[in-house]
Design an enzyme around this catalytic site. Structure first.
Site, PDB file in Angstrom:
ATOM      1  N   HIS A   1       0.824  -1.214   0.000  1.00  0.00           N
ATOM      2  CA  HIS A   1       0.000   0.000   0.000  1.00  0.00           C
ATOM      3  C   HIS A   1       0.865   1.275   0.000  1.00  0.00           C
ATOM      4  O   HIS A   1       0.490   2.282   0.587  1.00  0.00           O
ATOM      5  CB  HIS A   1      -1.007  -0.031   1.158  1.00  0.00           C
ATOM      6  CG  HIS A   1      -0.403  -0.150   2.526  1.00  0.00           C
ATOM      7  ND1 HIS A   1      -0.946  -0.923   3.534  1.00  0.00           N
ATOM      8  CD2 HIS A   1       0.703   0.418   3.068  1.00  0.00           C
ATOM      9  CE1 HIS A   1      -0.211  -0.814   4.621  1.00  0.00           C
ATOM     10  NE2 HIS A   1       0.794   0.001   4.369  1.00  0.00           N
TER      11      HIS A   1
ATOM     12  N   HIS B   1      -1.365   4.979   9.307  1.00  0.00           N
ATOM     13  CA  HIS B   1      -0.020   5.566   9.413  1.00  0.00           C
ATOM     14  C   HIS B   1      -0.111   6.914  10.109  1.00  0.00           C
ATOM     15  O   HIS B   1       0.114   7.952   9.507  1.00  0.00           O
ATOM     16  CB  HIS B   1       0.599   5.732   8.029  1.00  0.00           C
ATOM     17  CG  HIS B   1       0.699   4.449   7.272  1.00  0.00           C
ATOM     18  ND1 HIS B   1      -0.378   3.858   6.656  1.00  0.00           N
ATOM     19  CD2 HIS B   1       1.755   3.634   7.025  1.00  0.00           C
ATOM     20  CE1 HIS B   1       0.013   2.739   6.062  1.00  0.00           C
ATOM     21  NE2 HIS B   1       1.303   2.572   6.269  1.00  0.00           N
TER      22      HIS B   1
ATOM     23  N   HIS C   1      10.849  -3.665   3.505  1.00  0.00           N
ATOM     24  CA  HIS C   1      11.199  -2.245   3.392  1.00  0.00           C
ATOM     25  C   HIS C   1      11.613  -1.701   4.753  1.00  0.00           C
ATOM     26  O   HIS C   1      11.158  -2.172   5.786  1.00  0.00           O
ATOM     27  CB  HIS C   1      10.094  -1.398   2.766  1.00  0.00           C
ATOM     28  CG  HIS C   1       8.770  -1.285   3.482  1.00  0.00           C
ATOM     29  ND1 HIS C   1       8.037  -2.371   3.899  1.00  0.00           N
ATOM     30  CD2 HIS C   1       8.029  -0.204   3.826  1.00  0.00           C
ATOM     31  CE1 HIS C   1       6.898  -1.957   4.451  1.00  0.00           C
ATOM     32  NE2 HIS C   1       6.874  -0.639   4.438  1.00  0.00           N
TER      33      HIS C   1
ATOM     34  N   GLU D   1       4.878  -5.109   8.769  1.00  0.00           N
ATOM     35  CA  GLU D   1       3.500  -5.017   8.271  1.00  0.00           C
ATOM     36  C   GLU D   1       2.979  -6.363   7.769  1.00  0.00           C
ATOM     37  O   GLU D   1       1.771  -6.585   7.715  1.00  0.00           O
ATOM     38  CB  GLU D   1       3.417  -3.996   7.121  1.00  0.00           C
ATOM     39  CG  GLU D   1       3.582  -2.557   7.576  1.00  0.00           C
ATOM     40  CD  GLU D   1       3.538  -1.564   6.415  1.00  0.00           C
ATOM     41  OE1 GLU D   1       3.411  -0.366   6.697  1.00  0.00           O
ATOM     42  OE2 GLU D   1       3.656  -1.962   5.237  1.00  0.00           O
TER      43      GLU D   1
END
Lengths: 282, 135
Positions: free
Chosen positions: A12, A61, A195, A242
């Site tokens: 996302h 977030h 990431h 995540e």
């Protein structure tokens, strides 16, 4: 009765949303990232596959939840949710319409099943939720299905364990299957893959580890359930955590699944993009 | 499967170049992060950009060190001071910067070098998994 018909995972990354909104999806940088979603866009548009409701598992977030409130699992129960202003104005995407009856039913059912869900009504939804919708549905005037937001804390430690997420997925499946309306329900897990957005290790990508994660999401979720947080952090970067959210999707599909489609691409901004489409076997 | 919380937290310090956002960091950075959240409103972004120092004066609980790091857009320092990247994103988004641009500033590489590294497969995890074990 309602039933779980498929599970999808997708990154996302906010820059993907920006590429859609600015019309850059066909430039040299973005074209290969988006090409892997062509199959899914066609598949999901077919009447037999099109979901009535998507339970969209994502992380907020620091948009709806600041440091005052950090729910581990929060389910959106209002009738609709607006796209959040994350510092550059809200994304120009449709309002997210909920299936509130099913959302409340899932909340009640999961709480009775010993998952202490936070119920949230007033909430703006950020790129974590809207980018996967853009990837799967493009730029319609209205999203083609109802969406139940399920926000998971993966920002402030500790996030929930992979096993907890998997078991929540099972509880969601039980909840969906006890809902009397005849509905096709998909569960999407978003975020990932490897990431890291901080420090001298920023930009870490571990393609080998990511691919094994994708393999085992289909074939050996039992290994993934047992994976401690430290392995995600060491192998897939600090934001790779995540991926625990994908296990909610996997838990909701039942023991055996069929893999229909897969896409893996490096890099989307700072991130390894992973996408898979699964359907329950039974 | 029950984990010892002390061992759980201690392992995070063994990862090179990484500050895991633990509750200790969250407490330290509370006001930095809440300040960043205020930039989700357009009127606040305008006031911040018009006079950053005056805007920071409205946040008396932030330390001077945190304020200086914000003025300098020193994201690496802000992480040391309890900032979290998703909150700080409101600061760099207000500057019109992307995650890639902001994140690259922490790596000692130029934006271009960092972008090219990502395009050629990203940073290898080899040697960056554990300080103690060096793998």
């Amino acid at each position: 009765m309602a039933r779980i018909t498929a599970g999808i995972t997708s990154s996302h990354v906010p820059a993907i949303g920006a590429a859609v909104d600015l019309g850059n999806t066909q430039d040299d940088y973005w074209k290969p990232a988006f090409a892997g979603f062509d199959w899914t866009k066609e598949w999901i548009a077919k009447p037999e596959n099109k979901p009535d409701v998507v339970i969209l598992v994502y992380n907020d977030h620091a948009s709806a939840f600041d440091m005052n409130l950090i729910p581990t699992f929060a389910i959106g129960c209002a009738d609709e949710f607006q796209p959040a202003d994350e510092g550059w104005g809200p994304r120009p995407v449709p309002v997210v319409k909920n299936h509130a009856d099913l959302a409340w039913h899932i909340a009640q059912s999961c709480i009775l099943d010993e998952f202490d869900m936070t119920i949230i009504n007033k909430m703006d939804v950020d790129h974590g939720l809207t980018v996967p919708l853009s990837l799967m549905f493009g730029q319609p005037d209205a999203w083609p299905c109802k969406i139940i937001p399920l926000a998971v804390n993966v920002v402030t430690y500790p996030p929930p364990s992979g096993n907890r997420c998997y078991n929540l997925g099972k509880a969601i499946r039980d909840a969906v299957e006890s809902f009397p309306e005849d509905l096709k329900v998909q569960v999407w897990g978003t975020g990932g893959m490897s990431h890291q957005l901080q420090g001298t290790r920023a930009g870490l990508i571990n393609a080998e580890w990511d691919k094994k994660f994708l393999d085992d999401l289909t074939a050996d979720p039992e290994r993934l359930r047992k994976m401690p947080h430290i392995e995600y952090l060491r192998e897939a970067g600090s934001e790779g955590i995540e991926l625990v959210m994908w296990l909610i999707m996997r838990g909701a599909l039942g023991k055996d699944v069929r893999e229909l489609h897969r896409h893996y691409h490096v890099a989307a901004s700072n991130t390894a993009l992973g996408h898979i489409v699964l359907e329950p076997k039974e | 499967m029950k984990q010892n919380i002390h061992e759980y937290l201690a392992e995070f310090d063994d990862i090179p170049g990484t500050r895991v956002y633990t509750t200790a960091r969250a407490r330290k950075g509370y006001w930095v992060n809440q300040f960043a959240m205020s930039l989700m409103k357009d009127e606040n972004r305008k006031r911040w950009l018009a006079d950053e120092k005056a805007y920071l004066d409205e946040w008396p609980n932030m330390t001077q060190e945190q304020k200086d790091a914000l003025l300098a857009r020193d994201y690496d320092k802000l992480l040391d001071l309890g900032g979290n990247i998703y909150f700080l994103a409101k600061v760099f988004s207000t500057d019109g910067k992307s995650y890639l641009q902001a994140v690259s500033t922490m790596t000692g590489m130029s934006v271009e070098e960092y972008r090219n590294m990502m395009l050629s497969g990203g940073r290898s995890p080899e040697g960056l998994r554990s300080k103690k074990k060096g793998y």
